[in-house]
Write a protein that holds these residues in place. Structure first.
Motif, short mmCIF file in Angstrom:
data_model
loop_
_atom_site.label_atom_id
_atom_site.label_comp_id
_atom_site.label_asym_id
_atom_site.label_seq_id
_atom_site.Cartn_x
_atom_site.Cartn_y
_atom_site.Cartn_z
N MET A 40 44.91 -11.10 20.91
CA MET A 40 45.46 -9.93 20.24
C MET A 40 46.51 -9.32 21.15
SD MET A 40 42.33 -7.10 20.66
CE MET A 40 41.31 -7.83 19.45
N SER A 41 47.26 -8.38 20.64
CA SER A 41 48.32 -7.78 21.45
C SER A 41 47.72 -6.86 22.51
CB SER A 41 49.29 -6.98 20.58
OG SER A 41 48.67 -5.81 20.11
N GLU A 42 48.45 -6.70 23.59
CA GLU A 42 47.98 -5.83 24.67
C GLU A 42 47.87 -4.38 24.19
OE1 GLU A 42 49.03 -4.72 29.31
OE2 GLU A 42 50.03 -6.41 28.36
N SER A 43 48.80 -3.95 23.35
CA SER A 43 48.73 -2.58 22.84
C SER A 43 47.50 -2.39 21.95
CB SER A 43 50.01 -2.20 22.10
OG SER A 43 50.18 -3.01 20.95
N ASN A 44 47.15 -3.43 21.20
CA ASN A 44 45.95 -3.37 20.37
C ASN A 44 44.70 -3.27 21.25
OD1 ASN A 44 44.26 -3.41 18.15
ND2 ASN A 44 44.74 -5.50 17.56
N VAL A 45 44.67 -4.04 22.32
CA VAL A 45 43.55 -3.98 23.26
C VAL A 45 43.45 -2.57 23.84
CG1 VAL A 45 42.71 -4.76 25.53
CG2 VAL A 45 43.51 -6.43 23.85
N ARG A 46 44.58 -2.03 24.29
CA ARG A 46 44.60 -0.70 24.89
C ARG A 46 44.06 0.35 23.91
NH1 ARG A 46 49.08 -1.26 27.23
NH2 ARG A 46 50.38 -0.87 25.42
N THR A 47 44.53 0.28 22.66
CA THR A 47 44.09 1.24 21.63
C THR A 47 42.61 1.09 21.34
OG1 THR A 47 46.29 1.23 20.64
CG2 THR A 47 44.47 1.97 19.24
N ARG A 48 42.16 -0.15 21.15
CA ARG A 48 40.74 -0.37 20.83
C ARG A 48 39.82 0.01 21.99
NH1 ARG A 48 39.79 -5.25 16.76
NH2 ARG A 48 41.52 -4.84 15.35
N LEU A 49 40.26 -0.29 23.22
CA LEU A 49 39.46 0.12 24.38
C LEU A 49 39.36 1.64 24.46
CD1 LEU A 49 40.43 -2.24 27.34
CD2 LEU A 49 38.13 -1.69 26.59
N HIS A 50 40.47 2.32 24.25
CA HIS A 50 40.46 3.79 24.29
C HIS A 50 39.50 4.34 23.25
CE1 HIS A 50 41.84 7.87 24.78
NE2 HIS A 50 42.02 7.94 23.47
N ARG A 51 39.58 3.84 22.03
CA ARG A 51 38.69 4.31 20.96
C ARG A 51 37.23 3.99 21.27
NH1 ARG A 51 42.37 2.26 15.88
NH2 ARG A 51 43.90 3.92 16.02
N THR A 52 36.98 2.81 21.81
CA THR A 52 35.61 2.40 22.12
C THR A 52 35.03 3.24 23.24
OG1 THR A 52 36.08 0.15 21.36
CG2 THR A 52 34.14 0.44 22.75
N ILE A 53 35.82 3.49 24.26
CA ILE A 53 35.34 4.32 25.38
C ILE A 53 35.10 5.76 24.91
CG2 ILE A 53 36.01 5.32 27.62
CD1 ILE A 53 37.39 2.56 28.18
N THR A 54 35.98 6.26 24.07
CA THR A 54 35.79 7.61 23.50
C THR A 54 34.49 7.64 22.70
OG1 THR A 54 38.17 8.00 23.42
CG2 THR A 54 36.79 9.36 21.97
N LYS A 55 34.25 6.60 21.91
CA LYS A 55 33.02 6.50 21.12
C LYS A 55 31.79 6.49 22.03
CE LYS A 55 31.20 3.39 17.51
NZ LYS A 55 31.52 2.18 16.73
N LEU A 56 31.87 5.73 23.13
CA LEU A 56 30.76 5.69 24.08
C LEU A 56 30.52 7.05 24.73
CD1 LEU A 56 31.31 2.28 25.90
CD2 LEU A 56 29.37 2.91 24.45
N ARG A 57 31.59 7.72 25.14
CA ARG A 57 31.45 9.05 25.76
C ARG A 57 30.80 10.03 24.80
NH1 ARG A 57 37.26 8.82 28.38
NH2 ARG A 57 36.69 7.98 30.41
N GLU A 58 31.24 10.02 23.55
CA GLU A 58 30.68 10.94 22.57
C GLU A 58 29.20 10.61 22.32
OE1 GLU A 58 33.30 10.46 19.22
OE2 GLU A 58 34.85 11.72 20.13
N ALA A 59 28.87 9.35 22.24
CA ALA A 59 27.47 8.95 22.02
C ALA A 59 26.59 9.34 23.20
CB ALA A 59 27.38 7.46 21.76
N CYS A 60 27.12 9.27 24.41
CA CYS A 60 26.34 9.61 25.61
C CYS A 60 26.14 11.11 25.76
CB CYS A 60 27.02 9.06 26.86
SG CYS A 60 26.88 7.27 27.02
N HIS A 61 27.02 11.91 25.18
CA HIS A 61 26.92 13.37 25.29
C HIS A 61 26.19 14.01 24.14
CE1 HIS A 61 29.69 12.50 28.46
NE2 HIS A 61 29.67 13.75 28.86
N ASP A 62 25.80 13.19 23.16
CA ASP A 62 25.07 13.75 22.01
C ASP A 62 23.63 14.03 22.34
OD1 ASP A 62 27.29 13.75 20.45
OD2 ASP A 62 26.80 11.91 19.36
#
Length: 176
Positions: A154-176
């Motif tokens: 996949m494109s590097e920009s797609n990886v960057r975007t998906r990683l950012h969203r996934t890490i944000t999702k993990l942070r939110e799940a850990c703080h719930d």
């Protein structure tokens, strides 16, 4: 045949083998960590990692620098070997638990650490397979976004975007 040509062939083959040995030494710990994070079974991870390097060695002449780094190439082979193992088991991958912490921490610190680890495990369990793969390649495998892009095609920009969203999702799940 010319003696200089005869000598060059074995020397080139020897240099190629030394290059592979260096690749193995440099990437083995990260490849093993990545495969172990997918399989959640250290023994199977050892076997699959060995199979991946065996495949890479057999296919070493097929590596093309224009298509990406050797590290990304090896991770692609390891990913395919791990997915083959998972298909064989007919189950989905989840990230392996944290390695044991051998530091001498106070009991209350250990309890807090255990709670945080459990929150991370739960959050990781809520991710889909591709999100877990991104996290495993980035953090267990230590790959750059460009290398992850080549492994996952996949494109590097797609990886960057998906990683950012996934890490944000993990942070939110850990703080719930």
């Amino acid at each position: 045949m010319n003696e200089a040509v005869v000598e060059t062939v074995p020397l080139a083959a020897a240099a190629h083998k030394e290059g592979f040995a260096e690749l193995y030494e440099r990437t083995f710990p990260r490849v093993y960590a990545y495969v172990a994070s997918l399989l959640r079974d250290r023994s199977a991870a050892e076997d699959v990692t060995a199979q991946a390097f065996e495949r890479a060695y057999r296919k070493r002449r097929s590596y093309r620098p224009a298509r990406g780094s050797m590290d990304a190439w090896v991770f692609g082979i390891a990913r395919n070997a791990a997915l083959d193992e998972l298909r064989k088991r007919k189950r989905r991958a989840t990230l392996e638990g944290d390695p044991e912490d051998t530091s001498a921490a106070l009991p209350e610190d250990q309890a807090d650490l255990a709670l945080r680890r459990e929150a991370v495990r739960t959050a990781l369990g809520s991710l889909d397979g591709q999100e877990r793969d991104l996290i495993a390649l980035k953090f267990a495998g230590g790959l750059s976004n460009g290398e992850i892009a080549r492994v996952l095609r996949m494109s590097e920009s797609n990886v960057r975007t998906r990683l950012h969203r996934t890490i944000t999702k993990l942070r939110e799940a850990c703080h719930d």
